[in-house]
Scaffold this motif. Sequence first.
Motif, PDB file in Angstrom:
ATOM      1  N   GLY A 133       5.741   2.918   1.582  1.00 33.10           N
ATOM      2  CA  GLY A 133       4.951   1.709   1.436  1.00 33.10           C
ATOM      3  C   GLY A 133       4.731   1.013   2.764  1.00 33.10           C
ATOM      4  N   ILE A 134       3.602   0.346   2.862  1.00 33.41           N
ATOM      5  CA  ILE A 134       3.305  -0.466   4.043  1.00 33.41           C
ATOM      6  C   ILE A 134       2.568  -1.710   3.564  1.00 33.41           C
ATOM      7  CG2 ILE A 134       1.203   0.881   4.503  1.00 33.41           C
ATOM      8  CD1 ILE A 134       1.642   0.280   7.483  1.00 33.41           C
ATOM      9  N   CYS A 135       2.952  -2.857   4.063  1.00 34.06           N
ATOM     10  CA  CYS A 135       2.363  -4.120   3.629  1.00 34.06           C
ATOM     11  C   CYS A 135       1.071  -4.377   4.398  1.00 34.06           C
ATOM     12  CB  CYS A 135       3.359  -5.263   3.869  1.00 34.06           C
ATOM     13  SG  CYS A 135       2.763  -6.871   3.305  1.00 34.06           S
ATOM     14  N   LEU A 136      -0.040  -4.466   3.658  1.00 26.40           N
ATOM     15  CA  LEU A 136      -1.345  -4.671   4.281  1.00 26.40           C
ATOM     16  C   LEU A 136      -2.106  -5.776   3.569  1.00 26.40           C
ATOM     17  CD1 LEU A 136      -2.476  -0.947   4.720  1.00 26.40           C
ATOM     18  CD2 LEU A 136      -1.621  -2.468   6.515  1.00 26.40           C
ATOM     19  N   SER A 137      -2.912  -6.509   4.330  1.00 29.94           N
ATOM     20  CA  SER A 137      -3.815  -7.474   3.707  1.00 29.94           C
ATOM     21  C   SER A 137      -4.883  -6.702   2.947  1.00 29.94           C
ATOM     22  CB  SER A 137      -4.437  -8.384   4.763  1.00 29.94           C
ATOM     23  OG  SER A 137      -5.052  -7.624   5.790  1.00 29.94           O
ATOM     24  N   ALA A 138      -5.566  -7.392   2.045  1.00 23.63           N
ATOM     25  CA  ALA A 138      -6.405  -6.719   1.053  1.00 23.63           C
ATOM     26  C   ALA A 138      -7.453  -5.790   1.664  1.00 23.63           C
ATOM     27  CB  ALA A 138      -7.075  -7.763   0.172  1.00 23.63           C
ATOM     28  N   HIS A 139      -8.171  -6.239   2.703  1.00 23.32           N
ATOM     29  CA  HIS A 139      -9.246  -5.387   3.217  1.00 23.32           C
ATOM     30  C   HIS A 139      -8.699  -4.200   3.989  1.00 23.32           C
ATOM     31  CE1 HIS A 139      -8.703  -7.532   7.029  1.00 23.32           C
ATOM     32  NE2 HIS A 139      -9.530  -6.686   7.614  1.00 23.32           N
ATOM     33  N   SER A 147       0.834  -1.203   0.000  1.00 26.12           N
ATOM     34  CA  SER A 147       0.000   0.000   0.000  1.00 26.12           C
ATOM     35  C   SER A 147       0.871   1.256   0.000  1.00 26.12           C
ATOM     36  CB  SER A 147      -0.896   0.017   1.243  1.00 26.12           C
ATOM     37  OG  SER A 147      -1.708  -1.134   1.301  1.00 26.12           O
ATOM     38  N   HIS A 148       0.542   2.171  -0.881  1.00 23.73           N
ATOM     39  CA  HIS A 148       1.212   3.467  -0.873  1.00 23.73           C
ATOM     40  C   HIS A 148       0.593   4.342   0.211  1.00 23.73           C
ATOM     41  CE1 HIS A 148       2.808   2.330  -4.831  1.00 23.73           C
ATOM     42  NE2 HIS A 148       3.709   3.280  -4.623  1.00 23.73           N
ATOM     43  N   ILE A 149       1.423   4.975   1.012  1.00 20.48           N
ATOM     44  CA  ILE A 149       0.919   5.901   2.033  1.00 20.48           C
ATOM     45  C   ILE A 149       0.455   7.185   1.348  1.00 20.48           C
ATOM     46  CG2 ILE A 149       1.490   7.153   4.142  1.00 20.48           C
ATOM     47  CD1 ILE A 149       3.708   4.981   4.584  1.00 20.48           C
ATOM     48  N   ILE A 150       1.349   7.804   0.568  1.00 17.88           N
ATOM     49  CA  ILE A 150       0.949   8.855  -0.366  1.00 17.88           C
ATOM     50  C   ILE A 150       0.692   8.149  -1.692  1.00 17.88           C
ATOM     51  CG2 ILE A 150       1.608  10.972  -1.541  1.00 17.88           C
ATOM     52  CD1 ILE A 150       3.462  11.633   0.727  1.00 17.88           C
TER      53      ILE A 150
END
Length: 256
Positions: free
Chosen positions: A182-188, A164-167
Amino acid sequence: MKRRLWTREELILALSLYLKLPFGKIHHQNPDIIELAQLIDRTPSAVSMRLSNFASVDPFHQKRGIKGLVGGIKQVQPIWNEFMANKDELLFESEQVRAVLEYRPLEQKYGDVLSGVENLKGEVKTQEVKVRVNQHVFRKIVLVNYNTQCAVTSINIPEMLIASHIIPWSANEEERLNPSNGICLSAHFDKAFDKGFITFDEKYKLVLSPSLKDYSTKDYFSTWFQRFEGARINMPQKYLPHLDFMAWHRENIYKY
């Protein structure tokens, strides 16, 4: 026997690999390092040393007091500076160089990623290929940084994880490939973050939007959101989410 100097192409391949590996895995027995060594006709030890040279100029390790190997700093510093100034160009160039050495066109190597570009032409096609390849590389860097697990839920199924892009990608061209953006997140959680239903405070703790709390009577709210409220993210191995980027997200995306 005269020592063979490293070419610019070899150095950018080494930098690209450095960004994709945790610091503790830049040793000569790492399969990824062995693979690159074979590709550029060098020893795994030589490649490992180059990666340690990049660690010596990486501000993250400098802040931690880790010096890396400073002997090759004059060779790697210009490449690092070029990367910091123009991440889009350098990362894409590294993938192009690697594809040539592997005798695989980019469209073949990244078949799934580049599906549909065959219908495009000219500069439009070139730019679309570049964007998709760079997004793929960015995802790999971010997932490795978070040990291939969601920063909130610890889900570690790669197919369910998003870098996921923060900006957002479209909002800041200069920082779109910065690992700290960037931060790694599950889809939801990625979707909730993208739409402003969640954010993170200056201590990297999860904050739920009042808009999300409108759904507090639903079973999924307590199961998938409330239980994580106030929890600190699983911290990445190398590149922390930049606090300025997090503040931007709170100011521009988060639903107050």
